[in-house]
Design an enzyme around this catalytic site. Structure first.
Site, PDB file in Angstrom:
ATOM      1  N   PRO A 124     -15.707  -4.958   2.591  1.00  0.00           N
ATOM      2  CA  PRO A 124     -17.050  -5.409   2.971  1.00  0.00           C
ATOM      3  C   PRO A 124     -18.147  -4.454   2.519  1.00  0.00           C
ATOM      4  O   PRO A 124     -19.326  -4.804   2.573  1.00  0.00           O
ATOM      5  CB  PRO A 124     -16.974  -5.477   4.499  1.00  0.00           C
ATOM      6  CG  PRO A 124     -15.974  -4.433   4.864  1.00  0.00           C
ATOM      7  CD  PRO A 124     -14.934  -4.506   3.765  1.00  0.00           C
ATOM      8  N   TYR A 177       0.843  -1.196   0.000  1.00  0.00           N
ATOM      9  CA  TYR A 177       0.000   0.000   0.000  1.00  0.00           C
ATOM     10  C   TYR A 177       0.880   1.248   0.000  1.00  0.00           C
ATOM     11  O   TYR A 177       1.447   1.632   1.026  1.00  0.00           O
ATOM     12  CB  TYR A 177      -0.930   0.023   1.201  1.00  0.00           C
ATOM     13  CG  TYR A 177      -1.880  -1.160   1.304  1.00  0.00           C
ATOM     14  CD1 TYR A 177      -2.188  -1.941   0.185  1.00  0.00           C
ATOM     15  CD2 TYR A 177      -2.473  -1.495   2.511  1.00  0.00           C
ATOM     16  CE1 TYR A 177      -3.054  -3.017   0.282  1.00  0.00           C
ATOM     17  CE2 TYR A 177      -3.348  -2.562   2.615  1.00  0.00           C
ATOM     18  CZ  TYR A 177      -3.635  -3.322   1.500  1.00  0.00           C
ATOM     19  OH  TYR A 177      -4.499  -4.390   1.605  1.00  0.00           O
TER      20      TYR A 177
END
Length: 333
Positions: free
Chosen positions: A209, A56
């Site tokens: 999610p 990242y």
């Protein structure tokens, strides 16, 4: 906050964790000050699982989390810091150009992450993506030596096949499998992978999610995405797919209104209700969204609520793949 255990002998973590990636890359302009305050608020709300990776921002996100850890050194033992290795970047383009899970690379990647995080140990260390040319026994064997050395507490895998999970677990206990799981992405988990996790006592950590923000209901057009937002490259946000997918989100919103919560909270509560071995890690760099997400643990969905949410997003109804073609090739090995 409520808490769950990752695996049979894994760490206890907050039922909802915090994905930190978006604080550094992928979703618009980074905001260090707000990100640090969001991490502060996570601690205050009882969130203990922080998820990052060396990929990242080519280490930038680990460094951001490391700055926060140094400010809260006295709280280090409360936190479960998860990071990942295995994706390597092209120096010129900055893009992922290789997957390296060789035994020689494992300790090098781990020590680099420890330096960036400014900590003596990693609580949960994941194989980010698996190189199918490297036996998983070799990779996990090298990771187990990190556990023996005290540099890693627990081992996880990300986006692997059930067969790989079985083989890895026979070498060293796997505490968690991280995989994309949401109302928008169910087939990859539900079935053999989830059954294998439950047979072996392995937790499922659900990333994205909220469907990369789609399920919050906040997005109405691609024009709202910043020029540097990675979602402009993601198939589900493409012009030909987005209107169809937003119609599904509106159906989720209708169910959420009936329940009395936001669409994001409904989506997270649905995941939490799917089993005590599932821990969603919605990502955000904003305090207000973190607070909204954390409040989902207080919701208690009925069987009827859960079924209505499933019906709002029928199997195979989502338009577009979950990743661009090149990234899809790295999944499920």
């Amino acid at each position: 906050m409520k808490y769950r255990r990752l695996g049979v002998d894994g760490p206890e973590v907050s039922a909802i964790g915090l994905g930190c990636m978006g604080m550094s890359i992928a979703y618009g302009t980074p905001d260090e000050e707000e990100s640090q305050r969001t991490l502060d608020r996570a601690l205050e709300t009882g969130i203990t699982l922080l998820d990052t990776a060396d990929a990242y921002g080519q280490g930038a996100n680990e460094e951001l989390v490391g700055r926060w850890l140094r400010r809260h050194a006295h709280e280090r033992d409360r936190m479960v810091v998860a990071t990942k290795f295995g994706l390597r970047h092209d120096a010129a383009t900055g893009r992922v150009d290789a997957v390296d899970t060789s035994a020689d690379y494992v300790p090098l990647a781990c020590r680099a992450s420890l330096r960036r995080l400014g900590t003596t140990h990693i609580d949960l260390y994941y194989v980010h993506r698996r190189d199918p040319g490297t036996p998983v026994e070799e990779t996990v064997g090298a990771m187990s030596r990190l556990v023996e050395a005290g540099l890693v507490r627990h081992i996880g895998l990300s986006e692997v096949s059930p067969a790989t999970l079985r083989t890895a677990h026979a070498v060293h206990p796997i505490s968690a499998v991280q995989v994309e799981y949401s109302l928008f992405t169910r087939g990859v988990v539900e079935g053999e992978l989830l059954a294998t996790c439950r047979e072996l006592g392995v937790a499922v950590v659900a990333y994205c999610p909220l469907g990369r923000g789609m399920l919050t209901g906040a997005l109405s057009s691609r024009d709202e995405l910043a020029p540097q937002d990675n979602r402009r490259r993601w198939p589900r946000f493409a012009d030909e797919n987005l209107p169809h997918n937003l119609a599904l989100v509106r159906a989720v919103r209708d169910v959420a209104e009936r329940i009395g919560c936001s669409p994001a909270q409904a989506a997270l509560a649905w995941l939490l209700a799917e089993g005590d071995d599932i821990v969603p890690i919605p990502g955000t760099k904003r305090r207000r969204y973190l607070e909204e997400n954390a409040a989902a643990v207080a919701l208690s969905l009925t069987e009827a609520d859960r079924e209505l949410l499933r019906q709002a997003v029928p199997e195979e109804a989502v338009a577009g793949d979950r990743y661009p073609e090149q990234a899809l090739k790295r999944l499920g090995h």
